[in-house]
Design a protein around this motif. Sequence first.
Motif, PDB file in Angstrom:
ATOM      1  N   TYR A 168      10.217 -41.086  -4.329  1.00  0.00           N
ATOM      2  CA  TYR A 168      10.837 -42.330  -4.974  1.00  0.00           C
ATOM      3  C   TYR A 168       9.491 -43.031  -5.521  1.00  0.00           C
ATOM      4  O   TYR A 168       8.577 -43.199  -4.572  1.00  0.00           O
ATOM      5  N   SER A 169       9.443 -44.016  -6.471  1.00  0.00           N
ATOM      6  CA  SER A 169       8.513 -44.923  -6.773  1.00  0.00           C
ATOM      7  C   SER A 169       8.880 -45.665  -7.768  1.00  0.00           C
ATOM      8  O   SER A 169      10.223 -45.736  -8.150  1.00  0.00           O
ATOM      9  N   PHE A 170       8.319 -46.715  -8.380  1.00  0.00           N
ATOM     10  CA  PHE A 170       8.453 -47.533  -9.612  1.00  0.00           C
ATOM     11  C   PHE A 170       8.651 -46.561 -10.579  1.00  0.00           C
ATOM     12  O   PHE A 170       7.671 -45.677 -10.872  1.00  0.00           O
ATOM     13  N   ALA A 171       9.673 -46.555 -11.478  1.00  0.00           N
ATOM     14  CA  ALA A 171       9.790 -45.701 -12.454  1.00  0.00           C
ATOM     15  C   ALA A 171      10.432 -46.203 -13.786  1.00  0.00           C
ATOM     16  O   ALA A 171      11.230 -47.035 -13.537  1.00  0.00           O
ATOM     17  N   ILE A 172      10.515 -45.656 -14.859  1.00  0.00           N
ATOM     18  CA  ILE A 172      11.305 -45.610 -15.851  1.00  0.00           C
ATOM     19  C   ILE A 172      12.283 -44.308 -15.713  1.00  0.00           C
ATOM     20  O   ILE A 172      11.718 -43.209 -15.566  1.00  0.00           O
ATOM     21  N   HIS A 173      13.552 -44.524 -15.670  1.00  0.00           N
ATOM     22  CA  HIS A 173      14.308 -43.278 -15.188  1.00  0.00           C
ATOM     23  C   HIS A 173      15.863 -43.457 -16.117  1.00  0.00           C
ATOM     24  O   HIS A 173      16.121 -44.468 -16.585  1.00  0.00           O
ATOM     25  N   GLY A 174      16.371 -42.463 -16.167  1.00  0.00           N
ATOM     26  CA  GLY A 174      17.813 -42.317 -16.870  1.00  0.00           C
ATOM     27  C   GLY A 174      18.719 -42.928 -16.100  1.00  0.00           C
ATOM     28  O   GLY A 174      18.472 -43.547 -14.882  1.00  0.00           O
ATOM     29  N   THR A 175      20.179 -42.711 -16.345  1.00  0.00           N
ATOM     30  CA  THR A 175      21.040 -43.321 -15.448  1.00  0.00           C
ATOM     31  C   THR A 175      22.388 -42.436 -15.773  1.00  0.00           C
ATOM     32  O   THR A 175      22.729 -41.655 -16.843  1.00  0.00           O
ATOM     33  N   ASN A 176      23.326 -42.211 -14.686  1.00  0.00           N
ATOM     34  CA  ASN A 176      24.506 -41.421 -14.993  1.00  0.00           C
ATOM     35  C   ASN A 176      25.832 -42.470 -15.505  1.00  0.00           C
ATOM     36  O   ASN A 176      26.737 -42.080 -15.738  1.00  0.00           O
ATOM     37  N   ASP A 177      25.341 -43.561 -15.655  1.00  0.00           N
ATOM     38  CA  ASP A 177      26.176 -44.716 -15.941  1.00  0.00           C
ATOM     39  C   ASP A 177      25.564 -45.397 -17.436  1.00  0.00           C
ATOM     40  O   ASP A 177      25.129 -46.487 -17.162  1.00  0.00           O
ATOM     41  N   PRO A 178      25.839 -45.006 -18.606  1.00  0.00           N
ATOM     42  CA  PRO A 178      25.255 -45.607 -19.595  1.00  0.00           C
ATOM     43  C   PRO A 178      25.541 -47.122 -19.696  1.00  0.00           C
ATOM     44  O   PRO A 178      24.970 -48.178 -20.413  1.00  0.00           O
ATOM     45  N   SER A 179      26.719 -47.663 -19.183  1.00  0.00           N
ATOM     46  CA  SER A 179      26.949 -49.208 -19.377  1.00  0.00           C
ATOM     47  C   SER A 179      26.297 -50.091 -18.600  1.00  0.00           C
ATOM     48  O   SER A 179      26.144 -51.231 -18.814  1.00  0.00           O
ATOM     49  N   ARG A 180      25.193 -49.221 -17.811  1.00  0.00           N
ATOM     50  CA  ARG A 180      24.421 -50.264 -17.047  1.00  0.00           C
ATOM     51  C   ARG A 180      23.023 -50.620 -17.799  1.00  0.00           C
ATOM     52  O   ARG A 180      22.229 -51.501 -17.341  1.00  0.00           O
ATOM     53  N   VAL A 181      22.810 -49.907 -18.800  1.00  0.00           N
ATOM     54  CA  VAL A 181      21.573 -50.073 -19.762  1.00  0.00           C
ATOM     55  C   VAL A 181      21.849 -51.688 -20.258  1.00  0.00           C
ATOM     56  O   VAL A 181      22.724 -51.804 -20.982  1.00  0.00           O
ATOM     57  N   GLY A 182      20.684 -52.304 -20.032  1.00  0.00           N
ATOM     58  CA  GLY A 182      20.647 -53.644 -21.006  1.00  0.00           C
ATOM     59  C   GLY A 182      21.356 -54.498 -20.032  1.00  0.00           C
ATOM     60  O   GLY A 182      21.575 -55.725 -20.321  1.00  0.00           O
ATOM     61  N   GLN A 183      21.240 -54.381 -18.601  1.00  0.00           N
ATOM     62  CA  GLN A 183      21.689 -55.219 -17.929  1.00  0.00           C
ATOM     63  C   GLN A 183      20.526 -55.434 -16.735  1.00  0.00           C
ATOM     64  O   GLN A 183      19.796 -54.675 -16.694  1.00  0.00           O
ATOM     65  N   SER A 184      20.782 -56.625 -15.968  1.00  0.00           N
ATOM     66  CA  SER A 184      19.837 -56.825 -14.645  1.00  0.00           C
ATOM     67  C   SER A 184      20.580 -56.387 -13.728  1.00  0.00           C
ATOM     68  O   SER A 184      21.145 -57.196 -12.989  1.00  0.00           O
ATOM     69  N   VAL A 185      20.621 -54.953 -13.167  1.00  0.00           N
ATOM     70  CA  VAL A 185      21.387 -54.504 -12.390  1.00  0.00           C
ATOM     71  C   VAL A 185      20.909 -53.331 -11.381  1.00  0.00           C
ATOM     72  O   VAL A 185      21.267 -52.846 -10.421  1.00  0.00           O
ATOM     73  N   THR A 186      19.619 -53.013 -11.715  1.00  0.00           N
ATOM     74  CA  THR A 186      18.947 -51.978 -10.780  1.00  0.00           C
ATOM     75  C   THR A 186      18.327 -52.326  -9.804  1.00  0.00           C
ATOM     76  O   THR A 186      18.240 -53.293  -9.335  1.00  0.00           O
ATOM     77  N   GLY A 187      17.879 -51.398  -9.078  1.00  0.00           N
ATOM     78  CA  GLY A 187      16.829 -51.578  -7.780  1.00  0.00           C
ATOM     79  C   GLY A 187      15.558 -52.189  -8.045  1.00  0.00           C
ATOM     80  O   GLY A 187      14.854 -52.475  -7.150  1.00  0.00           O
ATOM     81  N   GLY A 188      15.199 -52.150  -9.115  1.00  0.00           N
ATOM     82  CA  GLY A 188      13.754 -52.598  -9.619  1.00  0.00           C
ATOM     83  C   GLY A 188      13.300 -51.858 -10.728  1.00  0.00           C
ATOM     84  O   GLY A 188      12.472 -52.397 -11.590  1.00  0.00           O
ATOM     85  N   CYS A 189      13.685 -50.450 -10.762  1.00  0.00           N
ATOM     86  CA  CYS A 189      13.124 -49.692 -11.914  1.00  0.00           C
ATOM     87  C   CYS A 189      13.559 -50.199 -13.372  1.00  0.00           C
ATOM     88  O   CYS A 189      14.658 -50.997 -13.622  1.00  0.00           O
ATOM     89  N   ILE A 190      13.204 -49.632 -14.444  1.00  0.00           N
ATOM     90  CA  ILE A 190      13.574 -49.608 -15.687  1.00  0.00           C
ATOM     91  C   ILE A 190      14.463 -48.570 -15.908  1.00  0.00           C
ATOM     92  O   ILE A 190      13.906 -47.255 -15.704  1.00  0.00           O
ATOM     93  N   ASN A 191      15.588 -48.776 -16.467  1.00  0.00           N
ATOM     94  CA  ASN A 191      16.543 -47.459 -16.717  1.00  0.00           C
ATOM     95  C   ASN A 191      16.730 -47.643 -18.277  1.00  0.00           C
ATOM     96  O   ASN A 191      16.682 -48.660 -18.927  1.00  0.00           O
TER      97      ASN A 191
END
Length: 225
Positions: A173-196
């Motif tokens: 694991y690292s700081f990353a840009i990654h995808g998601t299995n829940d597209p409703s999360r994109v555009g929110q401030s909800v991640t563990g720190g990464c860019i999704n």
Amino acid sequence: MSRRWRPGQLMALPALAAVAVAAVGCSASDQSVDSSAGGASTIRIQLDGKDPSASRGELGRGSKPLQFNVGFGRNGIACQGTRFEEGWTPLGTFRVNAVLSADRFAMDPSLVEASGRSEAYLRDNLFRNMSAIDFKGDGETAEYGIGYISLTPVPATPQPFRFNTYDGQFRWYSFAIHGTNDPSRVGQSVTGGCINVGEQAMADLLKTVQLGDEVVITSESPCVS
């Protein structure tokens, strides 16, 4: 790093730092990559602390930049050079040091060496293992979506990231840009720190991004030091 990361978020592991997913109803990029373009890439990401849905990324390669929505850390935005902690997305300049997906593997040789595994093993197993982990314990896997683009800060800064075994799976694991299995999360401030990002944006990035490409993360919103 003394704080513990929730697996599956930007800082994607227990005991660590920032990797995550964000979202607001935008799973596709607004434009597709200009396949005729060549040369080095710079990804520019602008975070909006007041309105996370306005946070955007742009891949400036060729005459037709790829633009896409992004999400970021649930705790907010960290000032450049200050912290890699769970829930915080750091500002600054980074470079790509690994690109992982089901059909693509690129990793700095120093990381391959640090893993203690062969490049062939990592190519065949690493992203598959990472994708198979149910970090949230909700029965859902593939929490990195279809790809994972790892970032390291410029200049180099110590980070609490490592290869390890989690839930029986060898992973990283690292700081990353990654995808998601829940597209409703994109555009929110909800991640563990990464860019999704959404699936189409990640698919386009995976076609284009190379090791060493620059990623610049900025914000006009206040940051925390």
